[in-house]
Design a protein around this motif. Structure first.
Motif, mmCIF file in Angstrom:
data_model
loop_
_atom_site.group_PDB
_atom_site.id
_atom_site.type_symbol
_atom_site.label_atom_id
_atom_site.label_comp_id
_atom_site.label_asym_id
_atom_site.label_seq_id
_atom_site.Cartn_x
_atom_site.Cartn_y
_atom_site.Cartn_z
ATOM 1 N N THR A 2 0.827 -1.202 0.000
ATOM 2 C CA THR A 2 0.000 0.000 0.000
ATOM 3 C C THR A 2 0.865 1.257 0.000
ATOM 4 O O THR A 2 0.366 2.344 -0.190
ATOM 5 C CB THR A 2 -0.954 0.009 1.209
ATOM 6 N N GLY A 34 2.481 -7.510 8.457
ATOM 7 C CA GLY A 34 3.053 -7.008 7.209
ATOM 8 C C GLY A 34 3.611 -8.106 6.327
ATOM 9 O O GLY A 34 4.198 -7.837 5.284
ATOM 10 N N THR A 90 -4.976 -4.567 5.799
ATOM 11 C CA THR A 90 -5.271 -3.473 6.731
ATOM 12 C C THR A 90 -4.067 -2.554 6.934
ATOM 13 O O THR A 90 -4.197 -1.505 7.562
ATOM 14 C CB THR A 90 -5.712 -4.040 8.092
ATOM 15 N N GLY A 91 -2.929 -2.931 6.420
ATOM 16 C CA GLY A 91 -1.725 -2.118 6.537
ATOM 17 C C GLY A 91 -0.756 -2.487 5.435
ATOM 18 O O GLY A 91 -1.041 -3.351 4.601
#
Length: 172
Positions: A2, A34, A90-91
């Motif tokens: 991202t 991650g 989400t990350g």
């Protein structure tokens, strides 16, 4: 990822069928959000079951005999999986764990040209008898003595080339 300025590192996790690649990768991914676990065998089996997949018949035949698929097809499916997972992440993702990939030098080269470099190759070296026993306990439809032995033979032959190529680069 991202974060467009950060390209995730890729670690190839190699070992014979039943060596524990998926368990190790899944555990690592659970410990660090991650880390993306990319289970190549699961991706290929799932695609083979899709009735509308243009690759279903080829994948079924390859899976039955433990054969290595066409690099463009396999890496294409990996890229589709990564795109889908990144959208739902989400990350930021900083590491890809390539569970059971690459199994051929051509696939590794195609992956590095189209996705990015493989940072390290992690090799799980397990005795053949243990691999057979562990595979037979999984109760998967493609786990029978003949298929397991053939997958081990293919793994030993093809992965040795991949491991040697990366060892020469100091990445094993």
């Amino acid at each position: 990822t991202t974060n467009p300025r950060h390209k995730p590192r890729s670690f190839a996790v190699l070992g014979g069928p039943g060596s524990g690649k998926s368990t190790i990768c899944a555990t690592w991914a659970k410990l660090d959000g991650g880390v993306m676990h990319i289970a190549i065998g699961d991706i290929l089996r799932s695609e083979a079951k899709r009735p509308d997949s243009p690759y279903a018949e080829v994948l079924k035949a390859n899976l039955a005999k433990g054969a290595i698929g066409d690099p463009e097809m396999t890496v294409g499916l990996i890229k589709d999986y990564i795109r889908t997972r990144i959208r739902s992440a989400t990350g930021p993702i900083h590491t890809y764990l390539l569970d059971g990939f690459p199994r051929a030098v051509a696939s590794a080269q195609y992956f590095e040209r189209t996705v990015g470099p493989i940072s390290k190759v992690i090799v799980l070296d397990i005795p053949e008898a243990t691999l057979i026993d562990r595979c037979l306990q999984r109760n998967r439809s493609d786990d029978n003595h003949d298929a397991i032995r053939e997958r081990i033979r293919v793994y030993n032959t093809k992965s040795a080339e991949v491991i040697s190529a990366y060892a020469l680069r100091g990445k094993v």
